[in-house]
Scaffold this motif. Structure first.
Motif, PDB file in Angstrom:
ATOM      1  N   VAL A 115       0.835  -1.204   0.000  1.00  0.00           N
ATOM      2  CA  VAL A 115       0.000   0.000   0.000  1.00  0.00           C
ATOM      3  C   VAL A 115       0.868   1.252   0.000  1.00  0.00           C
ATOM      4  N   ALA A 116       1.991   1.227   0.723  1.00  0.00           N
ATOM      5  CA  ALA A 116       2.872   2.396   0.742  1.00  0.00           C
ATOM      6  C   ALA A 116       3.424   2.692  -0.646  1.00  0.00           C
ATOM      7  N   GLN A 117       3.743   1.648  -1.416  1.00  0.00           N
ATOM      8  CA  GLN A 117       4.237   1.863  -2.776  1.00  0.00           C
ATOM      9  C   GLN A 117       3.148   2.442  -3.670  1.00  0.00           C
ATOM     10  N   LEU A 118       1.910   1.976  -3.525  1.00  0.00           N
ATOM     11  CA  LEU A 118       0.801   2.541  -4.300  1.00  0.00           C
ATOM     12  C   LEU A 118       0.588   4.014  -3.985  1.00  0.00           C
ATOM     13  N   VAL A 119       0.645   4.359  -2.712  1.00  0.00           N
ATOM     14  CA  VAL A 119       0.393   5.744  -2.306  1.00  0.00           C
ATOM     15  C   VAL A 119       1.500   6.657  -2.797  1.00  0.00           C
ATOM     16  N   ARG A 120       2.745   6.195  -2.745  1.00  0.00           N
ATOM     17  CA  ARG A 120       3.850   7.037  -3.228  1.00  0.00           C
ATOM     18  C   ARG A 120       3.756   7.298  -4.723  1.00  0.00           C
ATOM     19  N   ASN A 121       3.175   6.376  -5.477  1.00  0.00           N
ATOM     20  CA  ASN A 121       3.044   6.549  -6.928  1.00  0.00           C
ATOM     21  C   ASN A 121       1.735   7.215  -7.326  1.00  0.00           C
ATOM     22  N   VAL A 130      -7.240   1.598  -4.071  1.00  0.00           N
ATOM     23  CA  VAL A 130      -6.355   0.565  -3.537  1.00  0.00           C
ATOM     24  C   VAL A 130      -7.009  -0.782  -3.806  1.00  0.00           C
ATOM     25  N   THR A 131      -6.317  -1.654  -4.514  1.00  0.00           N
ATOM     26  CA  THR A 131      -6.854  -2.948  -4.912  1.00  0.00           C
ATOM     27  C   THR A 131      -6.101  -4.068  -4.210  1.00  0.00           C
ATOM     28  N   CYS A 132      -6.710  -5.230  -4.187  1.00  0.00           N
ATOM     29  CA  CYS A 132      -6.066  -6.418  -3.619  1.00  0.00           C
ATOM     30  C   CYS A 132      -4.891  -6.813  -4.504  1.00  0.00           C
ATOM     31  N   PRO A 133      -3.718  -7.089  -3.948  1.00  0.00           N
ATOM     32  CA  PRO A 133      -2.565  -7.453  -4.787  1.00  0.00           C
ATOM     33  C   PRO A 133      -2.690  -8.804  -5.471  1.00  0.00           C
ATOM     34  N   VAL A 134      -3.668  -9.622  -5.108  1.00  0.00           N
ATOM     35  CA  VAL A 134      -3.824 -10.945  -5.704  1.00  0.00           C
ATOM     36  C   VAL A 134      -4.906 -10.935  -6.773  1.00  0.00           C
ATOM     37  N   CYS A 135      -6.130 -10.549  -6.396  1.00  0.00           N
ATOM     38  CA  CYS A 135      -7.254 -10.593  -7.336  1.00  0.00           C
ATOM     39  C   CYS A 135      -7.599  -9.249  -7.942  1.00  0.00           C
ATOM     40  N   GLN A 136      -6.954  -8.148  -7.503  1.00  0.00           N
ATOM     41  CA  GLN A 136      -7.148  -6.799  -8.020  1.00  0.00           C
ATOM     42  C   GLN A 136      -8.553  -6.261  -7.796  1.00  0.00           C
ATOM     43  N   ASP A 137      -9.267  -6.800  -6.837  1.00  0.00           N
ATOM     44  CA  ASP A 137     -10.571  -6.233  -6.480  1.00  0.00           C
ATOM     45  C   ASP A 137     -10.371  -4.952  -5.670  1.00  0.00           C
ATOM     46  N   PRO A 138     -11.173  -3.915  -5.916  1.00  0.00           N
ATOM     47  CA  PRO A 138     -11.016  -2.673  -5.132  1.00  0.00           C
ATOM     48  C   PRO A 138     -11.374  -2.890  -3.672  1.00  0.00           C
ATOM     49  N   LEU A 139     -10.613  -2.254  -2.803  1.00  0.00           N
ATOM     50  CA  LEU A 139     -10.795  -2.383  -1.364  1.00  0.00           C
ATOM     51  C   LEU A 139     -11.315  -1.072  -0.788  1.00  0.00           C
ATOM     52  N   ASP A 140     -12.184  -1.171   0.179  1.00  0.00           N
ATOM     53  CA  ASP A 140     -12.677   0.006   0.873  1.00  0.00           C
ATOM     54  C   ASP A 140     -11.597   0.557   1.794  1.00  0.00           C
ATOM     55  N   GLN A 141     -11.525   1.882   1.845  1.00  0.00           N
ATOM     56  CA  GLN A 141     -10.497   2.491   2.697  1.00  0.00           C
ATOM     57  C   GLN A 141     -10.727   2.167   4.169  1.00  0.00           C
ATOM     58  N   CYS A 142     -11.972   2.006   4.575  1.00  0.00           N
ATOM     59  CA  CYS A 142     -12.239   1.666   5.972  1.00  0.00           C
ATOM     60  C   CYS A 142     -11.705   0.299   6.348  1.00  0.00           C
ATOM     61  N   GLU A 143     -11.372  -0.531   5.325  1.00  0.00           N
ATOM     62  CA  GLU A 143     -10.810  -1.850   5.609  1.00  0.00           C
ATOM     63  C   GLU A 143      -9.283  -1.847   5.553  1.00  0.00           C
ATOM     64  N   ASN A 146      -6.822  -0.187   8.248  1.00  0.00           N
ATOM     65  CA  ASN A 146      -6.602  -0.820   9.549  1.00  0.00           C
ATOM     66  C   ASN A 146      -5.299  -1.612   9.608  1.00  0.00           C
ATOM     67  N   TYR A 147      -4.688  -1.873   8.453  1.00  0.00           N
ATOM     68  CA  TYR A 147      -3.501  -2.725   8.411  1.00  0.00           C
ATOM     69  C   TYR A 147      -2.249  -1.983   7.971  1.00  0.00           C
ATOM     70  N   VAL A 148      -2.318  -0.676   7.784  1.00  0.00           N
ATOM     71  CA  VAL A 148      -1.156   0.108   7.358  1.00  0.00           C
ATOM     72  C   VAL A 148      -0.878   1.174   8.409  1.00  0.00           C
TER      73      VAL A 148
END
Length: 436
Positions: A115-121, A130-143, A146-148
């Motif tokens: 996620v840090a690399q995505l935000v810097r770019n 922000v998408t899942c790095p495996v299936c590329q599904d979009p992720l909600d920011q509220c989710e 919590n992990y960054v």
């Protein structure tokens, strides 16, 4: 006298195989180990029996046995169970969490770096999902927040605001100049803004106290669409903005000179209408498109700190009223000045093009065909100004213009033709393309 045998073997005589002596043929003598009838068959059987007994004694499973298949299944189960508990990025560390939407699992360290690399770019005016790095599904920011780390979330909110305006630095006081106001969501304020737009439109379209048939239809359509929009209809602010700007500009351009007021005052009023429309659009994507159209039609902006006028397209201070950016630069060159300033302006004329999305003047001399606009983040081909994401244009070959000298070499015009170590020689590649 004992009878003669065809096969005789004594401890002191060699083995005799053949006819008995005296019957017309000479007996043939062979070594003892070639007797397959006596030695090989019994010895092979004995060895086989001994091997079976050893296998049974040691309890080694035979091939295709049920115990062998069970052991293989156990190994596969253990490998699968290990993968199910590992991170989907590194496959080394155990997973710390699973995403709720797609159930993919990651360790916290890998997901934070991703996620840090995505935000810097992420830069420009578009909101980066922000998408899942495996299936590329979009992720909600509220989710995912919590992990960054908190700093990553703060940086993302800074560069991915849904209503992020274009800015220019004032050439006098270096303050940021914003081209578009923030949207307004209060219902009563929006009603007053629509009424203000209507009164300005009536003033612009009225000539000698009269409104022609074409202008009357425009105002009637505007009132009907605004009423539908305020009641929740399908007509949006961007759609109203498009035909109002088109019809009013067409009416002002075709008005006779004897009936035309000060053109600068009318264009200033029309620019004010455009900004009012921008404050009424609450859809982030449409709001971003409207500010691009506003900059294209009304590039003049005023600094709120020092009240200096600035051209949003080329950054000139003060604004060149009545001239395009190219005409203003050419006039400045003709007036003369310092050699460095004149050389810089000439370089801008030779190596400048407008962004096809936001109309900002971009200067570039060398490099590949792909250009990212620093103001809006639009990716386009430098040769044909087409969208680069469509796949038609390559880094060193345009779908319309082919390979050109400026982009194929990858060097400036006065530099050495030999490429840098590790860089492909684009002149050779260009020659191959031309031969083909």
């Amino acid at each position: 006298m004992p009878p003669r045998l065809g096969l005789m073997a004594t401890p002191w005589r060699p083995l005799i195989i053949g006819r008995p002596p005296g019957r017309g043929s000479r007996p043939q003598f062979f070594p003892l180990f070639l007797s397959y009838r006596i030695l090989f068959i019994p010895y092979t059987f004995i060895v086989l029996v001994i091997c079976i007994q050893i296998l049974l004694a040691v309890d080694i499973p035979l091939p295709n046995s049920s115990s062998t298949r069970a052991n293989i299944n156990d190994m596969n189960y253990l490998d699968m169970e290990r993968l199910l508990t590992r991170c989907s990025i590194c496959f080394d560390a155990s997973h710390d969490f699973c995403l709720k939407s797609c159930k993919d699992q990651f360790c916290r360290n890998c997901f934070q770096r991703y996620v840090a690399q995505l935000v810097r770019n992420s830069w420009g005016l578009s909101v980066l999902p922000v998408t899942c790095p495996v299936c590329q599904d979009p992720l909600d920011q509220c989710e995912w927040q919590n992990y960054v780390e908190a700093e990553t979330v703060k940086l993302y909110n800074k560069y991915n605001r849904p209503y992020r305006p274009m800015t220019r630095a004032c050439g006098v006081c270096c303050s940021d100049i914003v081209c578009a106001p923030a949207p307004i969501f209060e219902h009563h304020i929006r009603e007053r803004r629509f009424e203000e737009i209507h009164s300005i439109l009536e003033d612009l379209l009225t000539v000698d106290g009269h409104i022609n048939f074409f202008s009357f239809n425009t105002l009637a359509k505007y009132q009907a669409d605004v009423s539908s929009h305020m009641k929740g209809g399908k007509t949006g602010v961007a759609e109203i903005y498009t035909y109002i700007m088109r019809d009013v500009r067409d009416s002002l351009e075709h008005r006779p000179q004897s009936m035309t007021r000060n053109i600068d005052e009318m264009m200033a009023s029309l620019s004010h209408i455009s900004q009012l429309f921008l404050s009424l659009e609450h859809r982030p994507g449409k709001w971003k498109e409207l500010q691009f159209q506003h900059v294209n039609m009304f590039p003049q902006a005023v600094c709120l700190t020092c009240h200096s006028s600035v051209c949003f397209s080329c950054g000139a201070t003060p604004y060149h009223t009545g001239q395009s950016c190219t005409e203003s630069i050419q006039q400045t060159i003709s007036l003369g000045g310092s050699s460095d300033a004149i050389a810089s302006l000439r370089w801008k004329l030779m190596n400048g093009k407008r962004c096809p999305n936001c109309s900002i003047l971009i200067n570039r001399e060398e490099g590949c065909n792909k250009v990212d606009c620093l103001f809006c983040g639009h990716k386009f081909c430098w040769q044909c100004l087409g969208k680069f994401d469509n796949g038609g244009c390559g880094f060193y070959r345009c779908q319309l213009g082919g390979v050109t000298d400026d982009t194929a070499t990858g060097h400036s015009k006065g530099s050495d033709d030999s490429p840098e170590l590790g860089v492909p020689n684009m002149m050779d590649i260009q020659a191959k393309w031309q031969k083909g």
